[in-house]
Write a protein that holds these residues in place. Structure first.
Motif, short mmCIF file in Angstrom:
data_model
loop_
_atom_site.label_atom_id
_atom_site.label_comp_id
_atom_site.label_asym_id
_atom_site.label_seq_id
_atom_site.Cartn_x
_atom_site.Cartn_y
_atom_site.Cartn_z
N PRO A 147 0.83 -1.20 0.00
CA PRO A 147 0.00 0.00 0.00
C PRO A 147 0.87 1.25 0.00
N GLY A 148 0.35 2.30 -0.60
CA GLY A 148 1.11 3.54 -0.64
C GLY A 148 1.22 4.07 -2.06
N PRO A 149 2.04 5.07 -2.28
CA PRO A 149 2.09 5.76 -3.57
C PRO A 149 2.60 4.92 -4.72
N HIS A 150 3.29 3.80 -4.41
CA HIS A 150 3.87 3.00 -5.49
C HIS A 150 3.06 1.74 -5.79
N PHE A 151 1.84 1.65 -5.25
CA PHE A 151 0.98 0.53 -5.63
C PHE A 151 0.76 0.57 -7.14
N CYS A 152 0.76 -0.59 -7.76
CA CYS A 152 0.75 -0.70 -9.22
C CYS A 152 -0.39 0.09 -9.87
N LEU A 153 -0.02 1.04 -10.73
CA LEU A 153 -1.01 1.85 -11.44
C LEU A 153 -1.85 1.00 -12.39
N GLY A 154 -1.27 -0.09 -12.89
CA GLY A 154 -1.96 -0.93 -13.87
C GLY A 154 -2.61 -2.16 -13.28
N ALA A 155 -2.82 -2.20 -11.95
CA ALA A 155 -3.39 -3.40 -11.32
C ALA A 155 -4.76 -3.74 -11.90
N HIS A 156 -5.59 -2.72 -12.15
CA HIS A 156 -6.92 -2.98 -12.70
C HIS A 156 -6.83 -3.65 -14.06
N LEU A 157 -5.95 -3.13 -14.91
CA LEU A 157 -5.81 -3.69 -16.25
C LEU A 157 -5.24 -5.10 -16.18
#
Length: 423
Positions: A371-381
């Motif tokens: 958790p935090g600012p580096h959580f994967c931006l593309g996790a949904h995709l």
């Protein structure tokens, strides 16, 4: 040069383990699982000298964070455990010329990280995300159609698992199909430079990495030059023409973001899909359970695949000030390496952690980072791609099975290079 399996002494205690030794990462998966269990049982994180690489001098050493609780707390405190200052994807500090190509958001701290993520995330509009989802379904259906036409077997990694994320990422960016192979080969070099299949000469690793990064960056910068002022409906157009509160991506930032997208969005999803088929093959009861309700079981099954696959083994952070975490002191200037793969097998959090259970709930894995600012931006995709690919496979090729995987030789990526499938 690694030693042969017959020459490696068995691991019987934590003192036999050196995570900086390349030979460790050539060991079979079961031996690595045993090793990380021993490390999780220590009173405090083990400390190692940094690995020897051709492109950088070893630094001060690092604490190996292998427990789920340690990784969560370090991830939630980016001001103490920072991602900048030499990069997050290598244990050693990356030279300046490497950061030019591989220094995207993943290796930045605020305020630079927040600025870049703000620009990039606003380009992922609901309309664009909806289009991505439609494209995933179309692409997955075509891949399975091609699989059935070519059957009764193939290299599942190259013909199925790698094709879907590669096509989606390239289509998102507006990269033409004629360049798919070009992107694929260079992304393999970036994440598989330690594997002789991709870089045969160990002395050429640094040159190969820089060349692959330069070529990918140039590819997207050339495309961006065409899209500037003449946008289409792709992500490159959105990013190069984006003006968020007066902010725009520089050409270098766009190139680095593309490399991150290709590497993180392509390689990690590819490996999760490959790992998932192998899990279903060796756990026929779980496969039968999923087949009984393909759509209903999908969310839990996908999370469990990502938990056990943990495609990215680790990320590195640097300690900015003396800090006590879970009873242990970390000093300013030291490094910590967060082993996500190990955290996802922590029996303090996961009951029967080595068991593949598509009904597991809750499932607080860190397969997409902590958790935090580096959580994967593309996790949904990524979740969408894995879900749709297995929906197609289970619905149309339910008898498909995976052979023995040929694993990537890497300490960073938990990867599968090749794996036969039959149906």
């Amino acid at each position: 040069m690694t030693t042969s399996p017959l020459e490696r002494a068995p691991i019987t205690s934590a003192t036999d383990i050196d995570l900086s030794d390349w030979d460790f990462w050539a060991r079979p998966m079961a031996e690595r699982e045993h090793a990380f269990q021993l490390l999780r049982d220590l009173d405090k994180p083990a400390f190692y000298a940094e690995p020897e690489v051709s492109f950088a001098a070893p630094g001060v050493g690092y604490h190996a964070l292998v427990r789920h609780a340690d990784i969560l707390e370090a991830s939630r405190n980016p001001e103490i455990f920072c991602s900048g200052s030499g990069g997050a994807t290598n244990i050693v500090d990356m030279p300046a010329e490497f950061i030019e190509y591989f220094g995207s958001m993943i290796s930045m701290d605020d305020p630079r990280h927040a600025r870049l993520r703000r620009i990039v995330s606003r380009a992922f509009t609901p309309k664009m995300i909806k289009q991505f989802e439609a494209d995933v379904e179309t692409a997955a259906a075509q891949i399975v159609t091609d699989l059935l036409a070519a059957g009764p077997g193939c290299d599942f990694v190259t013909e199925v698992a790698a094709r879907l994320p590669l096509k989606i990422i390239c289509d998102m960016m507006g990269i033409p199909e004629s360049d798919y192979r070009y992107v694929f080969d260079r992304s393999n070099v970036i994440l598989g430079a330690s594997d002789p299949e991709y870089v045969s000469d160990p002395a050429a690793i640094a040159t190969s990495l820089l060349t692959a990064g330069m070529e990918l960056q140039q590819l997207v910068q050339d495309l961006a030059a065409h899209r500037l002022g003449k946008p289409t409906d792709d992500l490159t157009s959105s990013l190069v023409n984006a003006n968020i509160d007066g902010e725009q991506l520089t050409a270098q930032e766009l190139g680095s973001f593309f490399i991150l997208l290709v590497v993180a969005g392509n390689e990690t999803t590819r490996n999760a899909i490959s790992y998932g088929l192998r899990l279903l093959t060796v756990n026929p009861g779980q496969k039968a359970l999923w087949l009984d309700d393909v759509d209903g079981r999908a969310p839990g099954a996908v999370e469990e695949i990502v938990r056990l696959a943990a495609p990215v083994n680790y990320m590195r952070r640097k300690v900015t000030r003396d800090h006590v975490m879970n009873g242990n002191l970390y000093k300013a200037g030291e490094k910590v390496v967060m082993y996500y793969w190990s955290a996802n097998r922590d029996d303090r959090v996961f009951a029967a952690p080595y068991r593949f259970d598509i009904t597991r709930s809750p499932n607080p894995h860190v397969g997409f980072g902590g958790p935090g600012p580096h959580f994967c931006l593309g996790a949904h995709l990524a979740r969408r791609e894995i879900t749709v690919m297995f929906r197609e496979l289970l619905s149309r090729v339910p008898q498909i099975e995976a052979g023995q995987p040929e694993r990537l030789f890497s300490s960073f990526i938990n990867g599968t290079k090749h794996m036969d499938c039959t149906f």
